[in-house]
Write a protein that holds these residues in place. Structure first.
Motif, PDB file in Angstrom:
ATOM      1  N   VAL A 102       0.815  -1.220   0.000  1.00 25.73           N
ATOM      2  CA  VAL A 102       0.000   0.000   0.000  1.00 25.73           C
ATOM      3  C   VAL A 102       0.844   1.263   0.000  1.00 25.73           C
ATOM      4  O   VAL A 102       0.463   2.276  -0.602  1.00 25.73           O
ATOM      5  N   ALA A 103       1.993   1.252   0.655  1.00 26.52           N
ATOM      6  CA  ALA A 103       2.798   2.463   0.786  1.00 26.52           C
ATOM      7  C   ALA A 103       3.311   2.922  -0.580  1.00 26.52           C
ATOM      8  O   ALA A 103       3.643   2.113  -1.453  1.00 26.52           O
ATOM      9  N   ARG A 104       3.407   4.218  -0.756  1.00 26.13           N
ATOM     10  CA  ARG A 104       3.911   4.802  -2.005  1.00 26.13           C
ATOM     11  C   ARG A 104       5.396   4.550  -2.168  1.00 26.13           C
ATOM     12  O   ARG A 104       5.881   4.378  -3.282  1.00 26.13           O
ATOM     13  N   ARG A 105       6.131   4.549  -1.070  1.00 22.79           N
ATOM     14  CA  ARG A 105       7.576   4.415  -1.096  1.00 22.79           C
ATOM     15  C   ARG A 105       7.991   3.097  -0.454  1.00 22.79           C
ATOM     16  O   ARG A 105       7.217   2.496   0.314  1.00 22.79           O
ATOM     17  N   PRO A 106       9.204   2.627  -0.722  1.00 28.39           N
ATOM     18  CA  PRO A 106       9.657   1.400  -0.065  1.00 28.39           C
ATOM     19  C   PRO A 106       9.851   1.616   1.433  1.00 28.39           C
ATOM     20  O   PRO A 106      10.230   2.706   1.873  1.00 28.39           O
ATOM     21  N   VAL A 107       9.589   0.578   2.210  1.00 28.94           N
ATOM     22  CA  VAL A 107       9.975   0.548   3.615  1.00 28.94           C
ATOM     23  C   VAL A 107      11.351  -0.103   3.659  1.00 28.94           C
ATOM     24  O   VAL A 107      11.548  -1.203   3.141  1.00 28.94           O
ATOM     25  N   ASN A 108      12.311   0.571   4.262  1.00 24.30           N
ATOM     26  CA  ASN A 108      13.707   0.130   4.181  1.00 24.30           C
ATOM     27  C   ASN A 108      14.078  -0.955   5.174  1.00 24.30           C
ATOM     28  O   ASN A 108      15.086  -1.637   4.986  1.00 24.30           O
ATOM     29  N   TRP A 109      13.292  -1.110   6.232  1.00 22.97           N
ATOM     30  CA  TRP A 109      13.534  -2.251   7.131  1.00 22.97           C
ATOM     31  C   TRP A 109      12.304  -2.546   7.960  1.00 22.97           C
ATOM     32  O   TRP A 109      11.459  -1.684   8.216  1.00 22.97           O
ATOM     33  N   PHE A 110      12.192  -3.805   8.356  1.00 24.04           N
ATOM     34  CA  PHE A 110      11.236  -4.266   9.363  1.00 24.04           C
ATOM     35  C   PHE A 110      12.026  -5.051  10.397  1.00 24.04           C
ATOM     36  O   PHE A 110      12.914  -5.838  10.051  1.00 24.04           O
ATOM     37  N   SER A 111      11.697  -4.851  11.688  1.00 29.35           N
ATOM     38  CA  SER A 111      12.264  -5.711  12.730  1.00 29.35           C
ATOM     39  C   SER A 111      11.135  -6.569  13.296  1.00 29.35           C
ATOM     40  O   SER A 111      10.057  -6.071  13.595  1.00 29.35           O
ATOM     41  N   PHE A 112      11.400  -7.863  13.417  1.00 31.62           N
ATOM     42  CA  PHE A 112      10.386  -8.852  13.773  1.00 31.62           C
ATOM     43  C   PHE A 112      10.597  -9.372  15.194  1.00 31.62           C
ATOM     44  O   PHE A 112      11.730  -9.622  15.618  1.00 31.62           O
ATOM     45  N   THR A 113       9.497  -9.569  15.897  1.00 37.94           N
ATOM     46  CA  THR A 113       9.530 -10.143  17.241  1.00 37.94           C
ATOM     47  C   THR A 113       9.715 -11.659  17.176  1.00 37.94           C
ATOM     48  O   THR A 113       8.966 -12.351  16.484  1.00 37.94           O
ATOM     49  N   VAL A 114      10.704 -12.145  17.902  1.00 42.30           N
ATOM     50  CA  VAL A 114      10.921 -13.583  18.072  1.00 42.30           C
ATOM     51  C   VAL A 114      11.038 -13.832  19.572  1.00 42.30           C
ATOM     52  O   VAL A 114      11.994 -13.380  20.194  1.00 42.30           O
ATOM     53  N   PRO A 115      10.059 -14.492  20.200  1.00 49.54           N
ATOM     54  CA  PRO A 115      10.159 -14.740  21.647  1.00 49.54           C
ATOM     55  C   PRO A 115      11.460 -15.449  21.999  1.00 49.54           C
ATOM     56  O   PRO A 115      11.953 -16.300  21.256  1.00 49.54           O
ATOM     57  N   GLN A 116      12.000 -15.097  23.145  1.00 43.45           N
ATOM     58  CA  GLN A 116      13.271 -15.667  23.579  1.00 43.45           C
ATOM     59  C   GLN A 116      13.181 -17.193  23.641  1.00 43.45           C
ATOM     60  O   GLN A 116      12.201 -17.752  24.108  1.00 43.45           O
ATOM     61  N   ALA A 117      14.209 -17.826  23.112  1.00 42.49           N
ATOM     62  CA  ALA A 117      14.330 -19.289  23.100  1.00 42.49           C
ATOM     63  C   ALA A 117      13.337 -19.964  22.159  1.00 42.49           C
ATOM     64  O   ALA A 117      13.192 -21.187  22.189  1.00 42.49           O
ATOM     65  N   GLN A 118      12.647 -19.210  21.303  1.00 43.29           N
ATOM     66  CA  GLN A 118      11.737 -19.817  20.326  1.00 43.29           C
ATOM     67  C   GLN A 118      12.568 -20.533  19.253  1.00 43.29           C
ATOM     68  O   GLN A 118      13.325 -19.905  18.509  1.00 43.29           O
TER      69      GLN A 118
END
Length: 355
Positions: free
Chosen positions: A247-263
């Motif tokens: 949907v965004a007009r411009r690129p999103v340059n990064w995403f940071s993802f949640t990973v539960p500890q020890a998953q």
């Protein structure tokens, strides 16, 4: 491909900006593309300093308190528009971000000039989405109008920072946390469809000029180092990243993802096969635990394997990626911060791409 870089989601529990930047610069000599000012001082607890500003404004009046289910902290103040005040007439105060970041940039520039911060590293500014401070603070009937009004004030604050700082040396991150509570039906919110969330996130990305990198921190919260809900997999985070990218007009340059500890379950990472972000988008995964001693033997190696395996199945194929913590480090014990920063380096040295 193994991890090759490091990302900081925002807050760091150290005394001041210079200490934050010096500690990062000395403890993580490679892989840092952007550096935070640590959101020190009044910004240390994310949006609470915004809520405190709201509570002091004559445009609003108390409407009780709001309990946060499952969170061991005092109830949040609940506000409503004062009698006779319309949302579009609210006079927002100086929100404080632009002034803080302008001051922090001066420290960044000095430390980069003296070699403490490597050349090419950008100064990263973190902003909440406009929805975040409003949705948990105001009665439901006032929220729609206030989100639009506050968005104008928040974007104007960002514009002031952008007007004062050199675009070739800065980056902007939007913190996407309250949206996940709404998508998951957490913190007492009614479950909200993704289609109602995406346009606001796209507006945030699109408000950042094309010559300034922009990213999003996909967050499940940090209350006593507990999420409001443990995500069952990366599926919803991947859906949000895909939706904003589309949907965004411009690129999103990064995403940071949640990973539960020890998953370490492969199924948790399997939705990465459906990721549709472009090659210009950096990906960061929270493989750095809040408590170093909590990292189970072999967990990181398994996580790296699962991420590589499932990313290779995506439309982007095998690609570089990086590591981060699940949230900022603002609520980490101050004595643990140096150890956590060292752990970033250790993970890169042990499991990363050392080219």
């Amino acid at each position: 491909m193994p991890p090759s870089r490091v990302h900081f989601n925002g807050s760091v529990n150290l005394p001041d900006t210079e200490t934050v930047m010096r500690e990062i610069g000395s403890r993580i000599p490679r892989g840092v593309r952007r550096i935070t000012d640590g959101e020190t001082g009044e910004r240390y607890y994310w949006i609470m300093f915004q809520v405190q500003k709201f509570a002091a404004m004559p445009d609003f009046q108390p409407a009780g308190t709001r309990e946060l289910p499952g969170v061991d902290q005092p109830p949040m103040p609940l506000l409503r528009l004062a009698d006779g005040v319309a949302a579009e007439d609210v006079r927002w105060p100086d929100l404080g971000y632009a002034a803080a970041y302008t001051d922090s940039y001066g420290i960044f520039r000095r430390l980069q000039d003296d070699g403490t911060i490597p050349p090419g590293v950008r100064f990263q500014m973190q902003y909440p989405t406009p929805l975040a401070p409003i949705a948990g603070t105001f009665v439901p009937e006032d929220q729609e109008g206030l989100v639009a009004s506050y968005q104008a004030a928040l974007f104007a604050d960002l514009d002031r920072a952008l007007a004062q700082l050199p675009h070739e040396q800065i980056a902007v991150q939007w913190d996407v946390a309250v949206e996940f509570a709404m998508l998951e039906g957490g913190f007492g919110f009614a479950r909200t469809p993704l289609g109602q969330i995406t346009p606001g996130l796209a507006r945030c990305a699109d408000h950042v000029p094309d010559d300034v990198p922009v990213g999003m921190h996909l967050c499940y919260g940090d209350a006593g180092h507990q999420h409001f809900k443990q995500p069952e997999s990366l599926a919803l985070q991947v859906q949000v990243a895909n939706a904003v990218t589309a949907v965004a007009r411009r690129p999103v340059n990064w995403f940071s993802f949640t990973v539960p500890q020890a998953q370490r379950d492969s199924d948790y990472f399997a939705p990465l096969a459906d990721l549709r972000t472009g090659p210009e988008t950096e990906l960061y995964f929270a493989l750095v635990p809040y408590y170093p001693a909590s990292q189970a033997t072999g967990t990181t190696a398994q996580q790296v394997t699962h991420i590589d395996t499932h990313l290779a199945k995506s439309t982007a194929g095998s690609r570089d990626w990086g590591i981060c913590t699940e949230c900022g480090m603002g609520r980490v014990q101050a004595d643990d911060v140096p150890t956590l920063l060292d752990l970033h380096r250790t993970i890169l040295d042990t499991h990363g791409d050392n080219r």
